[in-house]
Design a protein around this motif. Structure first.
Motif, mmCIF file in Angstrom:
data_model
loop_
_atom_site.group_PDB
_atom_site.id
_atom_site.type_symbol
_atom_site.label_atom_id
_atom_site.label_comp_id
_atom_site.label_asym_id
_atom_site.label_seq_id
_atom_site.Cartn_x
_atom_site.Cartn_y
_atom_site.Cartn_z
ATOM 1 N N GLY A 74 -6.727 0.389 -6.840
ATOM 2 C CA GLY A 74 -7.747 1.150 -6.120
ATOM 3 C C GLY A 74 -7.994 0.591 -4.735
ATOM 4 O O GLY A 74 -8.067 1.335 -3.754
ATOM 5 N N THR A 75 -8.096 -0.727 -4.640
ATOM 6 C CA THR A 75 -8.343 -1.370 -3.350
ATOM 7 C C THR A 75 -7.144 -1.214 -2.415
ATOM 8 O O THR A 75 -7.309 -0.920 -1.226
ATOM 9 C CB THR A 75 -8.695 -2.854 -3.545
ATOM 10 O OG1 THR A 75 -9.853 -2.937 -4.387
ATOM 11 C CG2 THR A 75 -8.963 -3.541 -2.226
ATOM 12 N N LEU A 76 -5.938 -1.403 -2.942
ATOM 13 C CA LEU A 76 -4.746 -1.208 -2.112
ATOM 14 C C LEU A 76 -4.650 0.227 -1.603
ATOM 15 O O LEU A 76 -4.267 0.459 -0.456
ATOM 16 C CB LEU A 76 -3.482 -1.575 -2.895
ATOM 17 C CG LEU A 76 -3.264 -3.053 -3.165
ATOM 18 C CD1 LEU A 76 -2.051 -3.263 -4.058
ATOM 19 C CD2 LEU A 76 -3.109 -3.824 -1.860
ATOM 20 N N GLY A 77 -4.991 1.178 -2.448
ATOM 21 C CA GLY A 77 -4.957 2.578 -2.036
ATOM 22 C C GLY A 77 -5.968 2.900 -0.951
ATOM 23 O O GLY A 77 -5.705 3.699 -0.049
ATOM 24 N N ALA A 79 -7.199 0.565 1.209
ATOM 25 C CA ALA A 79 -6.810 -0.205 2.391
ATOM 26 C C ALA A 79 -5.597 0.391 3.099
ATOM 27 O O ALA A 79 -5.513 0.369 4.316
ATOM 28 C CB ALA A 79 -6.527 -1.650 1.998
ATOM 29 N N ASP A 80 -4.647 0.920 2.316
ATOM 30 C CA ASP A 80 -3.415 1.467 2.889
ATOM 31 C C ASP A 80 -3.004 2.692 2.083
ATOM 32 O O ASP A 80 -2.299 2.572 1.087
ATOM 33 C CB ASP A 80 -2.319 0.407 2.870
ATOM 34 C CG ASP A 80 -1.008 0.888 3.466
ATOM 35 O OD1 ASP A 80 -0.989 1.941 4.140
ATOM 36 O OD2 ASP A 80 0.009 0.193 3.255
ATOM 37 N N SER A 81 -3.441 3.848 2.525
ATOM 38 C CA SER A 81 -3.167 5.073 1.761
ATOM 39 C C SER A 81 -1.681 5.377 1.657
ATOM 40 O O SER A 81 -1.251 6.088 0.746
ATOM 41 C CB SER A 81 -3.919 6.255 2.373
ATOM 42 O OG SER A 81 -3.501 6.448 3.713
ATOM 43 N N ALA A 82 -0.870 4.837 2.553
ATOM 44 C CA ALA A 82 0.571 5.060 2.496
ATOM 45 C C ALA A 82 1.242 4.207 1.414
ATOM 46 O O ALA A 82 2.400 4.442 1.078
ATOM 47 C CB ALA A 82 1.197 4.767 3.846
ATOM 48 N N ALA A 83 0.521 3.229 0.875
ATOM 49 C CA ALA A 83 1.098 2.347 -0.141
ATOM 50 C C ALA A 83 1.487 3.123 -1.396
ATOM 51 O O ALA A 83 2.447 2.775 -2.073
ATOM 52 C CB ALA A 83 0.121 1.234 -0.497
ATOM 53 N N PHE A 84 0.742 4.174 -1.686
ATOM 54 C CA PHE A 84 1.020 5.000 -2.858
ATOM 55 C C PHE A 84 1.110 6.459 -2.408
ATOM 56 O O PHE A 84 0.088 7.129 -2.286
ATOM 57 C CB PHE A 84 -0.074 4.829 -3.915
ATOM 58 C CG PHE A 84 -0.198 3.421 -4.420
ATOM 59 C CD1 PHE A 84 0.716 2.907 -5.318
ATOM 60 C CD2 PHE A 84 -1.219 2.596 -3.970
ATOM 61 C CE1 PHE A 84 0.616 1.607 -5.772
ATOM 62 C CE2 PHE A 84 -1.328 1.291 -4.414
ATOM 63 C CZ PHE A 84 -0.405 0.790 -5.317
ATOM 64 N N PRO A 85 2.336 6.946 -2.167
ATOM 65 C CA PRO A 85 2.487 8.313 -1.675
ATOM 66 C C PRO A 85 2.003 9.384 -2.667
ATOM 67 O O PRO A 85 1.763 10.513 -2.279
ATOM 68 C CB PRO A 85 3.981 8.463 -1.429
ATOM 69 C CG PRO A 85 4.615 7.181 -1.799
ATOM 70 C CD PRO A 85 3.574 6.237 -2.271
#
Length: 134
Positions: A74-77, A79-85
Motif C-alpha cells: 500500500g505504501t509503495l503504491g 509513494a510510486d504509482s508506477a511501481a504497480f501498473p
C-alpha cells in the motif's frame, strides 16, 4: 473469522488466477503479489480452522505477514504509482476490497489474542505471560 478468511482466499485466488492466465505480461509483480496474498489467506484459513498450538502460531504468522504485506504494498503504491501498473489485493491498502485487507489482519490478530487468553492458552508472546513476568 475462518469464513471471512476463506472468502478472501477464494476472491484473491480467483483474481490472481485470471490475471496471471490472461494478462501476466502487463504487470507480473502485481499479479504474483495477488497470488501470494491468496496463499497467505489460505494458510490463515487452515490455521484458524484447525486450532492447537502450532496452528495458533501459523495463524499469527500469516496474519502478521498479511498486515506487513498490505502496509508495504500500500505504501509503495502511494509513494510510486508506477511501481504497480495494475492493482493487487493489497494495493492502496486494499482499496479494491473496501480496505478489508488492511483491517482483517488486525482483527485476526486481536481475535487470536483474545481466544488464546479465553482458552488459557499461549498468547502471541511465545509462552511468556503478557504482563512480562518470568
Amino acid at each position: 473469522m475462518v469464513a471471512v478468511y476463506a472468502i478472501f482466499a477464494l476472491a484473491a485466488g480467483a483474481r490472481a488466477a485470471v490475471q496471471i492466465a490472461t494478462r501476466y505480461s502487463e504487470a507480473p509483480l502485481a499479479y504474483v503479489l495477488s497470488a501470494f496474498a491468496a496463499a497467505v489467506y489460505v494458510l490463515a484459513t487452515v490455521a484458524l480452522a484447525r486450532g492447537g498450538r502450532t496452528s495458533f502460531r501459523v495463524a499469527v504468522a500469516a496474519c502478521s505477514v498479511e498486515l506487513a504485506g498490505v502496509l508495504v504494498v500500500g505504501t509503495l503504491g502511494v509513494a510510486d504509482s508506477a511501481a504497480f501498473p495494475d492493482e493487487t489485493v493489497w494495493s492502496m491498502y486494499g482499496r479494491g476490497y473496501g480496505f478489508v485487507p488492511l483491517v482483517l489482519p488486525v482483527v485476526g490478530l486481536l481475535w487470536l489474542r483474545r481466544t488464546a487468553r479465553a482458552a488459557g492458552g499461549t498468547p502471541a508472546g511465545g509462552g511468556r505471560p503478557v504482563g512480562g513476568g518470568a
